[in-house]
Design an enzyme around this catalytic site. Structure first.
Site, mmCIF file in Angstrom:
data_model
loop_
_atom_site.group_PDB
_atom_site.id
_atom_site.type_symbol
_atom_site.label_atom_id
_atom_site.label_comp_id
_atom_site.label_asym_id
_atom_site.label_seq_id
_atom_site.Cartn_x
_atom_site.Cartn_y
_atom_site.Cartn_z
ATOM 1 N N HIS A 54 -5.313 4.220 4.594
ATOM 2 C CA HIS A 54 -4.816 2.889 4.224
ATOM 3 C C HIS A 54 -3.731 3.027 3.157
ATOM 4 O O HIS A 54 -4.017 3.282 1.993
ATOM 5 C CB HIS A 54 -5.964 2.012 3.709
ATOM 6 C CG HIS A 54 -5.581 0.588 3.468
ATOM 7 N ND1 HIS A 54 -6.304 -0.474 3.965
ATOM 8 C CD2 HIS A 54 -4.552 0.032 2.787
ATOM 9 C CE1 HIS A 54 -5.740 -1.609 3.594
ATOM 10 N NE2 HIS A 54 -4.663 -1.325 2.865
ATOM 11 N N HIS A 56 0.526 1.403 2.337
ATOM 12 C CA HIS A 56 1.592 0.487 2.774
ATOM 13 C C HIS A 56 2.920 1.202 2.581
ATOM 14 O O HIS A 56 3.513 1.143 1.495
ATOM 15 C CB HIS A 56 1.578 -0.795 1.937
ATOM 16 C CG HIS A 56 0.347 -1.619 2.112
ATOM 17 N ND1 HIS A 56 0.321 -2.777 2.862
ATOM 18 C CD2 HIS A 56 -0.918 -1.462 1.645
ATOM 19 C CE1 HIS A 56 -0.903 -3.295 2.829
ATOM 20 N NE2 HIS A 56 -1.676 -2.520 2.097
ATOM 21 N N ASP A 306 -3.785 3.215 -0.681
ATOM 22 C CA ASP A 306 -3.286 1.829 -0.632
ATOM 23 C C ASP A 306 -1.839 1.678 -1.115
ATOM 24 O O ASP A 306 -0.993 1.162 -0.400
ATOM 25 C CB ASP A 306 -4.211 0.873 -1.395
ATOM 26 C CG ASP A 306 -4.129 -0.575 -0.912
ATOM 27 O OD1 ASP A 306 -3.472 -0.816 0.118
ATOM 28 O OD2 ASP A 306 -4.729 -1.452 -1.542
ATOM 29 N N TRP A 312 1.790 -4.406 -6.218
ATOM 30 C CA TRP A 312 0.362 -4.565 -6.471
ATOM 31 C C TRP A 312 -0.172 -3.564 -7.478
ATOM 32 O O TRP A 312 -1.158 -3.804 -8.135
ATOM 33 C CB TRP A 312 -0.423 -4.421 -5.159
ATOM 34 C CG TRP A 312 -0.217 -5.555 -4.230
ATOM 35 C CD1 TRP A 312 -1.038 -6.635 -4.079
ATOM 36 C CD2 TRP A 312 0.886 -5.764 -3.335
ATOM 37 N NE1 TRP A 312 -0.513 -7.486 -3.147
ATOM 38 C CE2 TRP A 312 0.658 -6.980 -2.670
ATOM 39 C CE3 TRP A 312 2.032 -5.036 -3.018
ATOM 40 C CZ2 TRP A 312 1.535 -7.490 -1.713
ATOM 41 C CZ3 TRP A 312 2.906 -5.529 -2.076
ATOM 42 C CH2 TRP A 312 2.658 -6.754 -1.436
HETATM 43 N N1 17E Z 1 -1.194 -6.185 0.211
HETATM 44 C C1 17E Z 1 -2.424 -6.701 0.069
HETATM 45 O O1 17E Z 1 -2.715 -7.776 0.612
HETATM 46 N N2 17E Z 1 -3.328 -6.036 -0.667
HETATM 47 C C2 17E Z 1 -3.027 -4.886 -1.256
HETATM 48 N N3 17E Z 1 -3.949 -4.253 -1.974
HETATM 49 C C3 17E Z 1 -1.721 -4.346 -1.119
HETATM 50 C C4 17E Z 1 -0.850 -5.030 -0.385
HETATM 51 C C5 17E Z 1 -1.358 -3.058 -1.782
HETATM 52 FE FE FE2 Z 2 -3.760 -2.723 1.545
#
Ligand code: 17E
Ligand code: FE2
Length: 415
Positions: A54, A56, A306, A312
């Site tokens: 996981h 992004h 992540d 974030w």
């Molecule tokens: N987008 C989201 O909805 N939640 C996260 N933890 C990240 C991106 C990194």
């Molecule tokens: Fe995420």
């Protein structure tokens, strides 16, 4: 043909040798008589590659480009990203994503699953990541999740963008039910995720209940739907933070149903200890799902990075040992037996989640993909946060390095 000697495999006292030919592991034995190029692994621990299930990759290294996330909350992260994302080009996303993959690859990761924001009519991120996936295909297994960061039903046409992304080649259907405008919309999005997965024969990976709000129980619906469809093992519930705050009687009932469906869990320990608990004063919740209990109940759970410097989360460097170290502290998984198996949380459990087990693992007949840790056993690997000395894929080095050496100036212990 190559022969690796003096390899310490997980849970085994005796060292083994393995024979690699044509990129595959042909044989694993105590002693293999073949005469060929021989590589001495010097009794170090040899494990299957790290898995980051996981991340992004369209977000990496964007933390400081626009306004930074002042509250440190998930919701401000989404807002900051939304302000930023329109200006990016396919080339920029590609460049950043490759940098992110490179960072992970050079620390022993060979399997990654990236969420890609598809709430963009231009599909800039997806176009970039589809190209990147093709480019890196010999170096890492890369899966792409069609992730509606700004919701499927928070505006008109969100669900269509997810479907379009699947047609364009995404591997998994994503969702974000806790962000939808009302609980009913969140539920509708979960129904849609499962419907799309069945229609296009895709895997599922939902950002599910990434909130401390115990009323957020989309996991329950996701699990029920995939159980009925018989696709639990093809499904991952990412984050599930609110389940960590749930009442024990609710969790007790859920554990049985979760086990029944075979659903997989992805916890992002560094990310969620940082993002959650923000509305708490003290005592402050940890924000993690019930990792230890899930694991104890025989439910597959793994850890993930992540973020790497995104709106974030400001840090993140793709080092899975760092993620594991944080994870086992926060989840309290350090009994002797747990330490023996903790590496599974960043290796095989992630590979199971990604449905890669047909070619993942150090076994005869599987590709020669493995990493060598700078440690002689599981305890030392965890306790010392062992580095990765080498990463081998299809029998070839992705990298190798020397163990760290220090020149000691002072001797404390005299014989
Ligand atoms: N987008 C989201 O909805 N939640 C996260 N933890 C990240 C991106 C990194
Ligand atoms: Fe995420």
């Amino acid at each position: 043909m190559k022969k690796y000697i003096n390899a310490r495999l997980k849970g085994k006292k005796e060292l083994v040798q393995f024979l690699v030919w044509d990129g595959m592991i042909q044989q694993i034995e105590k002693e293999i008589p073949a005469e060929c190029e021989t590589i001495d692994l010097q009794g170090n621990l040899v494990i299957p590659p790290y898995v980051d299930p996981h991340i992004h990759l369209d977000y990496v290294f964007t933390a400081n480009i626009g306004e930074t996330n002042g509250t440190g909350t998930l919701f401000e992260g989404i807002q900051r990203w939304s302000e930023f994302k329109e200006q990016q080009t396919v080339e920029e996303v590609k460049e950043r994503a490759i940098k992110g993959i490179q960072k992970e690859m050079l620390q022993g990761v060979q399997c990654m699953r990236t969420h890609v924001d598809v709430t963009d009519p231009n599909q800039t991120s997806l176009k970039a990541l589809l190209e990147v996936k093709e480019k890196v295909k010999d170096l890492v297994d890369l899966q792409i999740v069609a992730f509606p960061q700004e919701g499927m039903y928070a505006y008109k046409g969100g669900d269509e963008l997810v479907e379009e992304a699947l047609k364009m080649g995404a591997d998994c259907v994503g969702g974000i039910p806790h962000y939808e405008l009302a609980r009913e919309f969140g539920e509708k999005s979960i129904h849609k995720v499962v419907e799309l997965a069945v229609k296009y024969d895709k895997l599922i990976d939902v950002h599910c209940d990434e909130t401390d709000d115990i009323q957020s129980r989309f996991l329950e619906l996701l699990n029920a739907l995939v159980l009925i469809e018989g696709i639990g093992t093809k499904t991952a519930a990412s984050h599930t933070c609110s389940f960590g705050s749930a009442d024990n009687s609710y969790a007790f009932r859920m554990m049985k149903l979760l086990k029944q469906s075979g659903i997989n869990f992805i916890s992002c320990p560094t990310e969620n200890i940082y993002l959650q608990g923000r509305q708490d004063t003290y005592p402050k919740r940890r924000g993690l799902t019930r990792v230890k209990e899930l694991n104890d109940n025989g439910i597959n759970v793994c850890f993930a990075q992540d973020s790497m410097s995104d709106p974030w989360y400001p840090l993140g460097n793709g080092n899975m040992m760092n993620i594991l170290d944080h994870g086992i502290h926060i989840a309290q998984m350090m009994s002797p037996e747990e330490i023996q198996n903790d590496l599974d949380l960043v290796t095989v459990n992630g590979a199971k989640t990604m449905n890669l087990m047909d070619h993942y693992g150090i076994e005869e007949g599987k590709p020669a993909n493995f990493i060598v840790l700078d440690a002689k056993n599981e305890f030392d690997a965890i306790c010392e946060r062992a580095g990765v000395l080498a990463s081998v894929r299809n029998g070839e080095y992705l990298f190798k390095k020397e163990p760290e050496k220090i020149q000691q100036a002072v001797t404390l212990l005299q014989k």
